[in-house]
Design a protein around this motif. Structure first.
Motif, PDB file in Angstrom:
ATOM      1  N   HIS A 144       1.017  -1.073  -0.011  1.00 19.87           N
ATOM      2  CA  HIS A 144      -0.029   0.049   0.118  1.00 19.87           C
ATOM      3  C   HIS A 144       0.866   1.357   0.015  1.00 19.87           C
ATOM      4  O   HIS A 144       0.375   2.260  -0.637  1.00 19.87           O
ATOM      5  N   GLY A 145       1.899   1.296   0.674  1.00 25.70           N
ATOM      6  CA  GLY A 145       2.928   2.414   0.949  1.00 25.70           C
ATOM      7  C   GLY A 145       3.342   2.609  -0.483  1.00 25.70           C
ATOM      8  O   GLY A 145       3.571   3.979  -1.060  1.00 25.70           O
ATOM      9  N   VAL A 146       3.985   1.673  -1.106  1.00 25.33           N
ATOM     10  CA  VAL A 146       4.632   2.004  -2.541  1.00 25.33           C
ATOM     11  C   VAL A 146       3.670   2.634  -3.453  1.00 25.33           C
ATOM     12  O   VAL A 146       3.965   3.563  -4.120  1.00 25.33           O
ATOM     13  N   VAL A 147       2.293   2.203  -3.470  1.00 27.28           N
ATOM     14  CA  VAL A 147       1.456   2.354  -4.411  1.00 27.28           C
ATOM     15  C   VAL A 147       1.054   4.094  -3.893  1.00 27.28           C
ATOM     16  O   VAL A 147       0.899   4.734  -4.903  1.00 27.28           O
ATOM     17  N   LEU A 148       0.738   3.984  -2.892  1.00 26.60           N
ATOM     18  CA  LEU A 148       0.242   5.655  -2.401  1.00 26.60           C
ATOM     19  C   LEU A 148       1.215   6.587  -2.873  1.00 26.60           C
ATOM     20  O   LEU A 148       0.944   7.428  -3.735  1.00 26.60           O
ATOM     21  N   VAL A 149       2.569   6.461  -2.682  1.00 27.91           N
ATOM     22  CA  VAL A 149       3.674   7.633  -3.104  1.00 27.91           C
ATOM     23  C   VAL A 149       3.880   7.718  -4.427  1.00 27.91           C
ATOM     24  O   VAL A 149       3.604   8.620  -4.907  1.00 27.91           O
ATOM     25  N   SER A 150       4.029   6.629  -5.343  1.00 29.40           N
ATOM     26  CA  SER A 150       4.261   6.462  -6.684  1.00 29.40           C
ATOM     27  C   SER A 150       2.855   7.024  -7.376  1.00 29.40           C
ATOM     28  O   SER A 150       3.283   7.810  -8.275  1.00 29.40           O
ATOM     29  N   ALA A 151       1.753   6.686  -6.944  1.00 26.53           N
ATOM     30  CA  ALA A 151       0.668   7.196  -7.756  1.00 26.53           C
ATOM     31  C   ALA A 151       0.309   8.599  -7.509  1.00 26.53           C
ATOM     32  O   ALA A 151      -0.059   9.405  -8.315  1.00 26.53           O
ATOM     33  N   ALA A 152       0.678   9.269  -6.269  1.00 26.29           N
ATOM     34  CA  ALA A 152       0.634  10.599  -6.064  1.00 26.29           C
ATOM     35  C   ALA A 152       1.618  11.349  -6.840  1.00 26.29           C
ATOM     36  O   ALA A 152       1.185  12.426  -7.390  1.00 26.29           O
ATOM     37  N   VAL A 186      -8.819   5.637  -3.319  1.00 32.95           N
ATOM     38  CA  VAL A 186      -9.251   4.071  -2.841  1.00 32.95           C
ATOM     39  C   VAL A 186      -8.186   3.467  -1.837  1.00 32.95           C
ATOM     40  O   VAL A 186      -8.623   2.904  -0.785  1.00 32.95           O
ATOM     41  N   THR A 187      -7.098   3.652  -2.018  1.00 32.45           N
ATOM     42  CA  THR A 187      -5.820   3.171  -1.133  1.00 32.45           C
ATOM     43  C   THR A 187      -6.127   3.603   0.095  1.00 32.45           C
ATOM     44  O   THR A 187      -6.083   3.161   1.107  1.00 32.45           O
ATOM     45  N   VAL A 188      -6.056   5.111   0.034  1.00 31.58           N
ATOM     46  CA  VAL A 188      -6.317   5.876   1.309  1.00 31.58           C
ATOM     47  C   VAL A 188      -7.386   5.275   2.333  1.00 31.58           C
ATOM     48  O   VAL A 188      -7.317   5.349   3.353  1.00 31.58           O
ATOM     49  N   MET A 189      -8.604   5.359   1.505  1.00 35.39           N
ATOM     50  CA  MET A 189      -9.897   5.141   2.121  1.00 35.39           C
ATOM     51  C   MET A 189      -9.956   3.832   2.881  1.00 35.39           C
ATOM     52  O   MET A 189     -10.392   3.641   3.815  1.00 35.39           O
ATOM     53  N   SER A 190      -9.324   2.799   2.148  1.00 38.23           N
ATOM     54  CA  SER A 190      -9.088   1.650   2.603  1.00 38.23           C
ATOM     55  C   SER A 190      -8.280   1.641   3.905  1.00 38.23           C
ATOM     56  O   SER A 190      -8.643   0.657   4.711  1.00 38.23           O
ATOM     57  N   ALA A 193       4.122   5.433   3.904  1.00 36.67           N
ATOM     58  CA  ALA A 193       5.021   4.693   2.794  1.00 36.67           C
ATOM     59  C   ALA A 193       5.511   3.679   3.342  1.00 36.67           C
ATOM     60  O   ALA A 193       6.171   2.768   2.285  1.00 36.67           O
ATOM     61  N   ARG A 194       5.388   3.110   4.361  1.00 36.63           N
ATOM     62  CA  ARG A 194       6.044   1.804   5.020  1.00 36.63           C
ATOM     63  C   ARG A 194       4.857   0.518   5.076  1.00 36.63           C
ATOM     64  O   ARG A 194       5.135  -0.616   5.354  1.00 36.63           O
ATOM     65  N   LEU A 195       3.626   0.931   4.761  1.00 38.39           N
ATOM     66  CA  LEU A 195       2.547   0.064   4.595  1.00 38.39           C
ATOM     67  C   LEU A 195       2.734  -0.988   3.721  1.00 38.39           C
ATOM     68  O   LEU A 195       3.260  -0.756   2.687  1.00 38.39           O
ATOM     69  N   GLY A 196       2.625  -2.454   4.067  1.00 34.83           N
ATOM     70  CA  GLY A 196       2.957  -3.442   3.237  1.00 34.83           C
ATOM     71  C   GLY A 196       1.696  -3.870   2.591  1.00 34.83           C
ATOM     72  O   GLY A 196       0.773  -3.237   2.330  1.00 34.83           O
ATOM     73  N   ARG A 197       1.734  -5.181   2.086  1.00 37.43           N
ATOM     74  CA  ARG A 197       0.660  -5.912   1.337  1.00 37.43           C
ATOM     75  C   ARG A 197      -0.762  -5.841   2.174  1.00 37.43           C
ATOM     76  O   ARG A 197      -1.974  -5.944   1.559  1.00 37.43           O
ATOM     77  N   VAL A 198      -0.645  -6.172   3.378  1.00 35.57           N
ATOM     78  CA  VAL A 198      -1.770  -6.362   4.278  1.00 35.57           C
ATOM     79  C   VAL A 198      -1.978  -5.341   5.210  1.00 35.57           C
ATOM     80  O   VAL A 198      -0.973  -4.738   5.782  1.00 35.57           O
ATOM     81  N   LEU A 199      -3.146  -4.734   5.189  1.00 38.38           N
ATOM     82  CA  LEU A 199      -3.570  -3.625   6.138  1.00 38.38           C
ATOM     83  C   LEU A 199      -3.386  -3.997   7.571  1.00 38.38           C
ATOM     84  O   LEU A 199      -4.127  -5.014   8.012  1.00 38.38           O
ATOM     85  N   PRO A 200      -3.016  -2.929   8.291  1.00 33.63           N
ATOM     86  CA  PRO A 200      -3.134  -3.166  10.081  1.00 33.63           C
ATOM     87  C   PRO A 200      -4.810  -3.122  10.108  1.00 33.63           C
ATOM     88  O   PRO A 200      -5.636  -2.631   9.548  1.00 33.63           O
ATOM     89  N   GLY A 201      -4.938  -3.762  11.549  1.00 34.16           N
ATOM     90  CA  GLY A 201      -6.379  -3.603  12.114  1.00 34.16           C
ATOM     91  C   GLY A 201      -6.664  -2.664  13.054  1.00 34.16           C
ATOM     92  O   GLY A 201      -5.648  -1.675  13.237  1.00 34.16           O
ATOM     93  N   PRO A 202      -7.744  -2.565  13.501  1.00 34.30           N
ATOM     94  CA  PRO A 202      -8.022  -1.274  14.502  1.00 34.30           C
ATOM     95  C   PRO A 202      -7.103  -1.115  15.687  1.00 34.30           C
ATOM     96  O   PRO A 202      -6.912  -0.051  16.058  1.00 34.30           O
ATOM     97  N   ARG A 203      -6.735  -2.342  16.194  1.00 34.38           N
ATOM     98  CA  ARG A 203      -5.988  -2.362  17.343  1.00 34.38           C
ATOM     99  C   ARG A 203      -4.370  -2.311  17.207  1.00 34.38           C
ATOM    100  O   ARG A 203      -3.766  -2.675  18.030  1.00 34.38           O
ATOM    101  N   GLU A 204      -3.911  -2.052  15.930  1.00 35.02           N
ATOM    102  CA  GLU A 204      -2.694  -2.131  15.562  1.00 35.02           C
ATOM    103  C   GLU A 204      -2.175  -0.784  15.302  1.00 35.02           C
ATOM    104  O   GLU A 204      -1.368  -0.478  14.430  1.00 35.02           O
ATOM    105  N   CYS A 205      -2.597   0.268  16.293  1.00 37.24           N
ATOM    106  CA  CYS A 205      -2.020   1.544  16.312  1.00 37.24           C
ATOM    107  C   CYS A 205      -0.556   1.638  16.594  1.00 37.24           C
ATOM    108  O   CYS A 205      -0.082   1.016  17.648  1.00 37.24           O
ATOM    109  N   ARG A 206       0.224   2.499  16.097  1.00 36.64           N
ATOM    110  CA  ARG A 206       1.553   2.858  16.289  1.00 36.64           C
ATOM    111  C   ARG A 206       1.762   3.899  17.237  1.00 36.64           C
ATOM    112  O   ARG A 206       1.037   5.095  16.829  1.00 36.64           O
TER     113      ARG A 206
END
Length: 453
Positions: free
Chosen positions: A322-330, A370-374, A440-453
């Protein structure tokens, strides 16, 4: 980047939900769900009405009332002001109400507002003061609708269906971007502004009918179980009314590194994009001498690109991250608009170049949308979806009235070409902010609601 721009009881599979909902189907059965199809159809008609109106009112001001850069900037700022004034309240209200009720009422009110404007236009009373009132009214109601439909969608589907469902809903918004500007520009150019305004009212009426046909009962998550303010909180807090509820949404977004980055990048984008569009709507008819219908067609070219972007958004983040797609597409999407100030004349080549730029921008900006909304929906508990969406809308799009005014000022002081170059350059700040953030560091699988950093 749409923060931008999203009904039944929550499922037990949701981390923040305590009530099972057997009505939610498997991901593969999303399109077999009649209520989801009605939500999709209603949202599509509503977006078509909104995008038609967004083109009709500025074109009427520029082509019929001969509005200057400053007046056009004020008109756009008035229509965007409700984002700043109402977004946070809209989130608090939506999390307490049934979202379908909010959507149906706002559709009805927008249809009445635009219908009244059409009548005023036929009577020769549709001047700038009336346009300001209509723009503000439709803008305020659209804020409520947009927050409500995002929360309604999350209550209707499973979390593993978010990307698929968002792709469908954002794809319909893309279809609205195709049909709305083209239809609005054609109607203003070939017929009249009142007819074009009436078309917007008709679309909202269609949305009203479709959403009224949703049959599945909807429970408000906040009334089912208390919602923690922080996703890693050990002791849930009771929901607070009024300002306390708004603070819950603000604190949750502030405590989440991903959502903070979304807010900053969205604010930078929306400020520059609002300024760019104010100059752009003047640059096309006055600098390039394009007709109203051609301007509508040029704006509509973002639609096919956005449809492609919606398809790519369902596949690329899971493959490349998700991170690579976000930055590159923008970078690619925002950078495409930097080509417009180099165009001259109204030749066929120029028109094709404008269409190509808008197509590229539509594709990659929709991929970001779409990626940001997800990401936002995945890391937010169900009971906070409305307030988080509203908070990000408030922070991200609250600067759009200022951007519209800034665009008008730059066009007056530096000319249309110089103003467009400066405002389009400002849009590149958004991918820079995302590149240096945790997004930018988000991977292929999105974190859940309880995985806040």
């Amino acid at each position: 980047m749409q923060p931008l721009s999203s009904s039944s009881a929550p499922s037990s599979s949701s981390p923040s939900s305590g009530v099972p909902d057997p009505g939610r189907g498997a991901p593969s059965g999303l399109w077999r769900d009649a209520d989801f199809r009605r939500l999709w159809a209603g949202q599509t008609a509503s977006q078509l009405g909104e995008h038609t109106t967004l083109v009709v009112l500025p074109l009427f001001a520029v082509l019929t009332l001969d509005a200057g850069a400053g007046q056009l900037g004020v008109l756009r700022a008035v229509g965007q002001a409700p984002i700043l004034l109402l977004s946070l309240l809209a989130g608090a209200w939506v999390d307490r109400w049934r979202t379908r009720t909010v959507m149906v009422l706002t559709d009805a009110a927008r249809a009445v507002a635009l219908g009244s404007a059409a009548v005023a236009g036929l009577l020769g009373l549709l001047g700038l003061p009336v346009l300001f009132v209509v723009a503000f009214t439709v803008g305020a109601l659209s804020v409520l609708f947009d927050v409500a439909y995002q929360a309604s969608f999350v209550r209707m589907v499973r979390r593993e269906q978010l990307v698929q469902g968002n792709s469908a809903l954002e794809g319909s918004r893309s279809a609205a971007q195709i049909g709305g500007p083209a239809l609005g520009g054609a109607l203003v150019s070939l017929l009249s502004a009142p007819v074009a305004t009436a078309a917007g009212a008709l679309f909202f009426a269609v949305s009203f009918v479709s959403l009224r046909r949703i049959r599945r009962p909807e429970a408000v998550p906040e009334r089912v179980a208390p919602v923690p303010v922080r996703p890693n909180s050990a002791s849930p807090e009771r929901a607070a009314p009024g300002r306390g509820r708004i603070r819950e949404g603000l604190r949750f977004v502030a405590s989440n590194a991903w959502l903070r980055a979304v807010c900053l990048a969205s604010a930078a984008f929306q400020l520059s994009f609002a300024a760019t569009m104010t100059v752009y709507l003047l640059f096309l008819p006055r600098e390039l001498q394009l007709t109203g219908a051609t301007v509508g067609l040029a704006l509509a070219a973002t639609g096919p690109g956005a449809l492609l972007g919606s398809v790519l958004a369902a596949r690329l983040p899971g493959r490349f991250g998700h991170g690579v797609v976000l930055v590159s597409a923008a970078v690619v999407g925002n950078g495409a608009l930097l080509c417009v100030p180099a165009l001259h004349g109204s030749s066929t080549t120029t028109v094709i170049a404008v269409l190509a730029v808008n197509f590229v921008f539509g594709t990659f900006s929709q991929l970001v949308n779409v990626t940001v909304m997800s990401v936002r929906q995945a890391v937010t508990p169900d009971g906070l979806q409305g307030r988080v969406a509203a908070t990000i809308t408030f922070v991200g799009m609250g600067f759009t009235p200022l951007g519209s005014l800034l665009g008008g000022l730059l066009a007056q002081e530096w000319g249309l070409r110089g103003g467009l170059l400066v405002t389009a350059s400002g849009m590149m700040l958004s991918p820079v902010l995302m590149a240096v953030s945790p997004l930018a560091r988000l991977g292929r699988v999105l974190p859940g609601p309880r995985e806040c950093r």
